[in-house]
Design a protein around this motif. Sequence first.
Motif, PDB file in Angstrom:
ATOM      1  N   CYS A  20      79.800  52.435  45.940  1.00 12.80           N
ATOM      2  CA  CYS A  20      78.703  51.459  46.087  1.00 12.80           C
ATOM      3  C   CYS A  20      78.193  51.420  47.523  1.00 12.80           C
ATOM      4  O   CYS A  20      76.975  51.371  47.760  1.00 12.80           O
ATOM      5  N   PHE A  21      79.096  51.461  48.488  1.00 16.13           N
ATOM      6  CA  PHE A  21      78.673  51.474  49.886  1.00 16.13           C
ATOM      7  C   PHE A  21      77.901  52.751  50.213  1.00 16.13           C
ATOM      8  O   PHE A  21      76.896  52.720  50.943  1.00 16.13           O
ATOM      9  N   SER A  22      78.350  53.870  49.681  1.00 17.17           N
ATOM     10  CA  SER A  22      77.698  55.155  49.974  1.00 17.17           C
ATOM     11  C   SER A  22      76.270  55.193  49.446  1.00 17.17           C
ATOM     12  O   SER A  22      75.340  55.582  50.164  1.00 17.17           O
ATOM     13  N   ILE A  23      76.087  54.795  48.191  1.00  9.53           N
ATOM     14  CA  ILE A  23      74.746  54.877  47.615  1.00  9.53           C
ATOM     15  C   ILE A  23      73.811  53.867  48.288  1.00  9.53           C
ATOM     16  O   ILE A  23      72.615  54.127  48.458  1.00  9.53           O
ATOM     17  N   THR A  24      74.339  52.721  48.697  1.00  7.69           N
ATOM     18  CA  THR A  24      73.513  51.738  49.410  1.00  7.69           C
ATOM     19  C   THR A  24      73.036  52.296  50.741  1.00  7.69           C
ATOM     20  O   THR A  24      71.842  52.208  51.089  1.00  7.69           O
ATOM     21  N   THR A  25      73.945  52.881  51.507  1.00 15.12           N
ATOM     22  CA  THR A  25      73.573  53.465  52.798  1.00 15.12           C
ATOM     23  C   THR A  25      72.586  54.606  52.621  1.00 15.12           C
ATOM     24  O   THR A  25      71.597  54.715  53.362  1.00 15.12           O
ATOM     25  N   ILE A  77      89.196  62.974  52.625  1.00 13.26           N
ATOM     26  CA  ILE A  77      89.058  63.436  54.022  1.00 13.26           C
ATOM     27  C   ILE A  77      87.654  63.965  54.278  1.00 13.26           C
ATOM     28  O   ILE A  77      87.053  63.704  55.335  1.00 13.26           O
ATOM     29  N   LEU A  78      87.068  64.679  53.313  1.00 12.20           N
ATOM     30  CA  LEU A  78      85.706  65.185  53.481  1.00 12.20           C
ATOM     31  C   LEU A  78      84.697  64.041  53.588  1.00 12.20           C
ATOM     32  O   LEU A  78      83.756  64.109  54.388  1.00 12.20           O
ATOM     33  N   THR A  79      84.880  63.010  52.789  1.00 17.27           N
ATOM     34  CA  THR A  79      83.974  61.864  52.896  1.00 17.27           C
ATOM     35  C   THR A  79      84.107  61.173  54.253  1.00 17.27           C
ATOM     36  O   THR A  79      83.118  60.688  54.813  1.00 17.27           O
ATOM     37  N   MET A  80      85.301  61.159  54.793  1.00 16.69           N
ATOM     38  CA  MET A  80      85.489  60.575  56.127  1.00 16.69           C
ATOM     39  C   MET A  80      84.795  61.412  57.191  1.00 16.69           C
ATOM     40  O   MET A  80      84.214  60.869  58.142  1.00 16.69           O
ATOM     41  N   VAL A  81      84.823  62.735  57.028  1.00 18.17           N
ATOM     42  CA  VAL A  81      84.105  63.608  57.966  1.00 18.17           C
ATOM     43  C   VAL A  81      82.609  63.326  57.913  1.00 18.17           C
ATOM     44  O   VAL A  81      81.923  63.228  58.941  1.00 18.17           O
ATOM     45  N   CYS A  82      82.080  63.175  56.697  1.00 15.41           N
ATOM     46  CA  CYS A  82      80.657  62.864  56.548  1.00 15.41           C
ATOM     47  C   CYS A  82      80.317  61.515  57.183  1.00 15.41           C
ATOM     48  O   CYS A  82      79.258  61.352  57.800  1.00 15.41           O
ATOM     49  N   THR A  83      81.208  60.554  57.044  1.00 12.83           N
ATOM     50  CA  THR A  83      80.980  59.242  57.648  1.00 12.83           C
ATOM     51  C   THR A  83      80.966  59.328  59.168  1.00 12.83           C
ATOM     52  O   THR A  83      80.143  58.691  59.840  1.00 12.83           O
ATOM     53  N   VAL A  84      81.861  60.133  59.736  1.00 12.68           N
ATOM     54  CA  VAL A  84      81.905  60.293  61.197  1.00 12.68           C
ATOM     55  C   VAL A  84      80.636  60.996  61.686  1.00 12.68           C
ATOM     56  O   VAL A  84      80.113  60.675  62.762  1.00 12.68           O
ATOM     57  N   SER A 105      76.831  47.923  54.930  1.00 15.40           N
ATOM     58  CA  SER A 105      77.432  48.847  53.958  1.00 15.40           C
ATOM     59  C   SER A 105      78.103  50.024  54.667  1.00 15.40           C
ATOM     60  O   SER A 105      79.202  50.442  54.273  1.00 15.40           O
ATOM     61  N   PHE A 106      77.465  50.529  55.711  1.00 18.72           N
ATOM     62  CA  PHE A 106      78.077  51.648  56.439  1.00 18.72           C
ATOM     63  C   PHE A 106      79.356  51.212  57.137  1.00 18.72           C
ATOM     64  O   PHE A 106      80.371  51.926  57.104  1.00 18.72           O
ATOM     65  N   ALA A 107      79.325  50.022  57.770  1.00 14.84           N
ATOM     66  CA  ALA A 107      80.517  49.545  58.483  1.00 14.84           C
ATOM     67  C   ALA A 107      81.669  49.284  57.521  1.00 14.84           C
ATOM     68  O   ALA A 107      82.828  49.656  57.790  1.00 14.84           O
ATOM     69  N   LEU A 108      81.375  48.656  56.381  1.00 14.66           N
ATOM     70  CA  LEU A 108      82.424  48.404  55.399  1.00 14.66           C
ATOM     71  C   LEU A 108      82.967  49.702  54.808  1.00 14.66           C
ATOM     72  O   LEU A 108      84.178  49.830  54.546  1.00 14.66           O
ATOM     73  N   HIS A 109      82.072  50.653  54.594  1.00 15.88           N
ATOM     74  CA  HIS A 109      82.492  51.943  54.052  1.00 15.88           C
ATOM     75  C   HIS A 109      83.459  52.644  55.003  1.00 15.88           C
ATOM     76  O   HIS A 109      84.556  53.077  54.602  1.00 15.88           O
ATOM     77  N   MET A 110      83.072  52.728  56.249  1.00 13.88           N
ATOM     78  CA  MET A 110      83.918  53.411  57.227  1.00 13.88           C
ATOM     79  C   MET A 110      85.218  52.642  57.473  1.00 13.88           C
ATOM     80  O   MET A 110      86.296  53.243  57.582  1.00 13.88           O
TER      81      MET A 110
END
Length: 329
Positions: free
Chosen positions: A210-215, A310-317, A165-170
């Motif tokens: 869905c990916f975020s809540i799963t992770t 962009i903020l969600t991408m920062v959180c993912t990084v 889920s994290f890999a697909l999200h990013m």
Amino acid sequence: MCIRGVTTGDENDNEMQNQDQHISQDESQYSDVPDAVLNSEMIPDRVKTKIQKAIDKYTDRLNKIDAEPSNNEKKTSIQSAKETDVVAQTVNQFRIFTDFTTKYWETFQQSNAYKILFRTTQPAHVIAIVSVLCVVSAVVPKSDDKINNANESHSKLLSLIYLTSFALHMGSQFWMTFVSGLSLFFALPKRDFSEVQRILFPRYFTLNTCFSITTLVIFLKYHAFHTWNVEISIQIGALFTAFFLELVIRLYLTPPLIGLLSAKVAIEKAAGIGTKVNSHSLGPLENCPHYIKMNRAFRKIHTIIAIGNILTMVCTVIHLNYMAGKICF
């Protein structure tokens, strides 16, 4: 009497021409012509040439007939090609499935349930409340968490789901933002790009939510509340921020954006603008107050969504950096 029995050269030519016509009508006789006839000195050379051409023509036609497959063979080869083409079979089956689902989806769109779910704000509120409650329930400690957490071994299946889920999200974030979005913007006319955005935006934020809540839920499962330190708290904060932003964007910002985008495209089609690549000329709509107001509202919502993305991408990084520090080879 002798004069009458002698034939002239012209008569010979006429006879040979008649023979040539007869030979062309029945080409099957050419295959039985012996070589002695072609080598005979009694036959004029021009007649030999005509006979040889007719024989060559007949032979070429036979070779073509032998080389070309019959209709049954063609049908068999086409059928075998279709049977062995896995991609074609897969696409055909997927088309049948999509036609089936589209048919029932169009029927569902005419029902009152669809109007309540997708044309009112109450379902969005319910989804938001249920999602937040799921996250809160994962955070609230249980009575036996301290005992089980020390001895609990991580499930391989949950770890696989977490990493996937994290890999697909990013991956979807970077592909949609930096590859697909920019490529289509500089390759398609503005109106066509708007149509693509109208289709992709809901799917993009739905999948990312869905990916975020799963992770987030799996990460909380493996990190009980009493084990939180500064590092874990930062990761949970980053994951929750990404999930919350994507949920809000999908439920409360994407629907009005899609509505404005559809109205804009309809007006631009009527005005005949938006057909150029990487160009935004208002043309006759430059003095239209209704379109100008709609365009400003669209740009405002689109800018808010872009900042949230962009903020969600920062959180993912941030979480990616955390995972990189935990890898042990």
